[in-house]
Structures are given as C-alpha cells and as structure tokens.
Design an enzyme around this catalytic site. Structure first.
Site, PDB file in Angstrom:
ATOM      1  N   ASP A  10       0.875  -1.182   0.000  1.00  0.00           N
ATOM      2  CA  ASP A  10       0.000   0.000   0.000  1.00  0.00           C
ATOM      3  C   ASP A  10       0.909   1.228   0.000  1.00  0.00           C
ATOM      4  OD1 ASP A  10      -2.380   1.601   0.354  1.00  0.00           O
ATOM      5  OD2 ASP A  10      -1.828   1.845   2.450  1.00  0.00           O
ATOM      6  N   SER A  11       0.288   2.397  -0.121  1.00  0.00           N
ATOM      7  CA  SER A  11       1.070   3.637  -0.046  1.00  0.00           C
ATOM      8  C   SER A  11       1.593   3.867   1.372  1.00  0.00           C
ATOM      9  CB  SER A  11       0.205   4.816  -0.464  1.00  0.00           C
ATOM     10  OG  SER A  11      -0.829   4.995   0.484  1.00  0.00           O
ATOM     11  N   CYS A  73      -4.393  -1.455  -1.857  1.00  0.00           N
ATOM     12  CA  CYS A  73      -4.558  -0.022  -2.099  1.00  0.00           C
ATOM     13  C   CYS A  73      -5.503   0.134  -3.287  1.00  0.00           C
ATOM     14  CB  CYS A  73      -3.190   0.579  -2.420  1.00  0.00           C
ATOM     15  SG  CYS A  73      -3.254   2.283  -3.002  1.00  0.00           S
ATOM     16  N   GLU A 152      -2.103   8.209   8.670  1.00  0.00           N
ATOM     17  CA  GLU A 152      -0.643   8.009   8.670  1.00  0.00           C
ATOM     18  C   GLU A 152       0.006   8.645   9.905  1.00  0.00           C
ATOM     19  OE1 GLU A 152       1.572   6.377   6.617  1.00  0.00           O
ATOM     20  OE2 GLU A 152      -0.055   5.566   5.412  1.00  0.00           O
ATOM     21  N   CYS A 184     -10.903   3.116   0.289  1.00  0.00           N
ATOM     22  CA  CYS A 184      -9.492   3.425   0.540  1.00  0.00           C
ATOM     23  C   CYS A 184      -9.137   2.632   1.791  1.00  0.00           C
ATOM     24  CB  CYS A 184      -9.295   4.917   0.793  1.00  0.00           C
ATOM     25  SG  CYS A 184      -7.628   5.308   1.379  1.00  0.00           S
ATOM     26  N   HIS A 186      -6.987   2.958   3.999  1.00  0.00           N
ATOM     27  CA  HIS A 186      -6.695   3.732   5.213  1.00  0.00           C
ATOM     28  C   HIS A 186      -7.964   4.026   6.031  1.00  0.00           C
ATOM     29  CE1 HIS A 186      -2.846   4.688   3.239  1.00  0.00           C
ATOM     30  NE2 HIS A 186      -2.425   5.164   4.388  1.00  0.00           N
TER      31      HIS A 186
HETATM   32  N1  DGL Z   1      -4.740   3.327   0.908  1.00  0.00           N
HETATM   33  C1  DGL Z   1      -4.764   3.711  -0.440  1.00  0.00           C
HETATM   34  C2  DGL Z   1      -6.057   3.412  -1.157  1.00  0.00           C
HETATM   35  O1  DGL Z   1      -6.712   2.455  -0.799  1.00  0.00           O
HETATM   36  C3  DGL Z   1      -4.045   4.958  -0.879  1.00  0.00           C
HETATM   37  C4  DGL Z   1      -4.242   6.202  -0.129  1.00  0.00           C
HETATM   38  C5  DGL Z   1      -3.294   7.287  -0.584  1.00  0.00           C
HETATM   39  O2  DGL Z   1      -2.091   7.074  -0.498  1.00  0.00           O
HETATM   40  O3  DGL Z   1      -3.765   8.353  -1.009  1.00  0.00           O
HETATM   41  O4  DGL Z   1      -6.401   4.067  -2.116  1.00  0.00           O
END
Ligand code: DGL
Length: 265
Positions: A10-11, A73, A152, A184, A186
């Site tokens: 993931d990011s 992600c 984050e 997302c 996150h």
């Molecule tokens: N967690 C990621 C997603 O599901 C990326 C979030 C990001 O880095 O902007 O899209």
C-alpha cells in the site's frame, strides 16, 4: 502446497487493514508487506507516478520470490492492476472487486456511498461496476483526501479524525445512503469515528474482508496454501520512518513489529 510468502503493499499503513483480515482468515500464511510511507499519499499524485511506484514495489516484492501479490490499495489497484497482471507470472489481486460484491449484498435501498482518494473517485470505477450489476443503484461519491494523512499520523481517534470524517460523510448521509464503502484501505482506521457519526442503519463496507476471502479461494484452488507447523514470520518494509510505521502497527494489532527501511527509487 506452497510455503512462499504473500506480498502485500500500500502507499502506507492503510494496507495493514487488509493484513489484519489475512491474519484472521489465513493465519498460517506468511506476509511480506511494503508501505510506501515516504511517498504517501498516492491519492492526488499523477497516474504515471503512481504506476511507476507500483512497478518498483512489485519488483521489490518479487525479489523475495513471493507466491502471490495483494495490492492493498484502491488507488494503485485502479491504476496498475491490469498491466501488472499481464506482466506477472504469479497471481495478483486488488481491493476493488470485493467492494462491489459486498456493497451489492449490503444495500437495501439501493443508495450507496463511496468514499476514497481523488483518483479513486474520479475513476468512477465503483459506480460503473455497481451499475453494471444493478442499474437501479444510485451512487454518491466523495473524495476524502485528508483522511489518509490523518491515519498516517496516527490521529484517527482524535477530534481531528472525528471532524474530518464528519465533514466528508455528511453529504452522503443527506443523500440517504444506507451503505458506505470504504474505497481506501486507510479509512478502516477511522472506523470508530464513522460508527459515532453514522446512524446504525447505515452499514460500512470494508472490502478487506472480501479481499482476504478472494486470496484464500485462489490459494486453495491452486493448491498454494502454506503447509507447515512452524509459526509464520512476517516481514515489514517501509520507505519512510520505520518507528512511525511500527507505532501504528502497534495501535492496530496491540503488538510490535520491526519495520525495515528500504529505498526503492
Ligand atoms: N490506501 C490507499 C487506497 O486504498 C491509498 C491512499 C493514498 O495514499 O492516497 O487508495
């Protein structure tokens, strides 16, 4: 039987919400995780940049001879999965497909809210796939860029997290959605806020559950499950500050992880 590890990326820390489901559903599997914390957030970066990042990460994970890759992600899944699938000689799955099947099963009034990064929302992929399955469905989407940085920073369960979540979901509530898809990875880290903000008649869909199910089905079907009694050993790599990642890992799993820093660029 295939005792190699599964590569997950993931990011940043968002993909740990998918790891959490993999731990639950496939407790015997070993994971190599990469969180691109130095270059996060991906959500508003140019597509070409994100595609380049995902290719570097996949190359890194492949260097460990992983048996399968999970793109934990949404943004990277939408931008890169098709091309990666053509290039790779191992199975690769993302997190979008799971969201669709779960949302279809969850909604009762056919009004579905999608929250995700700017890329994810602009792509309209969820809307397209949902309407393909049922053209009576109304989709209301909202990009929530701040939620990634807040997660984050480990600030999900603070006033900052609460009011940011409220700011973003209020318009979806006004549109009468009965289902909100966390598009997302996150955003699951903000679950406590959503639970406080949303009436219990509005259901939250976390695609990580279905993603882990898909992973399990593929490994079972291809006879690739890990088959040994030794305790799984997971590895975590980040591009940014290791201690920050480990701290958030601790908040999610109540145990420590030792993340290692690597530079992929
Ligand atoms: N967690 C990621 C997603 O599901 C990326 C979030 C990001 O880095 O902007 O899209």
């Amino acid at each position: 039987m295939d005792n190699r590890k599964i590569g997950v990326f993931d990011s940043g820390v968002g993909g740990l919400t998918v790891v959490s489901e993999i731990y639950k559903q496939l407790p015997n599997e070993e994971i190599i995780y990469f969180g691109d914390t130095e270059r996060s957030p991906y959500g508003s970066k140019p597509k070409e940049t994100i595609h380049m990042y995902t290719k570097q990460i996949v190359k890194f994970l492949k260097s460990f001879d992983v048996k399968m890759i999970v793109i934990a992600c949404n943004t990277a899944t939408i931008i890169s999965i098709e091309e990666l699938r053509e290039e790779l000689d191992i199975p690769i799955i993302g997190v979008v497909q799971g969201a669709i099947s779960m949302a279809l099963l969850t909604t009762k009034n056919n009004k579905i809210g999608i929250i995700g990064t700017e890329h994810t929302i602009k792509s309209e992929i969820h809307e397209t796939l949902l309407k393909k399955e049922n053209d009576k469905i109304d989709v209301f989407s909202k990009a929530c860029p701040l939620l990634v940085n807040i997660a984050e920073e480990g600030l999900s369960d603070t006033d900052i997290g609460f009011y940011a979540c409220k700011h973003y979901v209020d318009s979806l509530v006004q549109n009468g959605v009965d289902t909100i898809v966390l598009a997302c990875t996150h955003y699951k880290l903000h679950e406590n806020n959503f639970k406080k903000i949303l009436d219990c008649s509005i259901k939250i869909v976390d695609p990580a559950i279905k993603t882990a199910e898909n992973l399990s089905e593929i490994l079972t079907e291809k006879n690739m499950l890990r088959c040994t009694h030794s305790k799984p050993i997971h590895e975590f790599y980040v591009s940014g500050v290791e201690s920050k990642f480990s701290e958030i890992y601790g908040l999610i799993f109540n145990e420590n992880c030792k993340a290692k820093k690597v530079d992929l660029s």
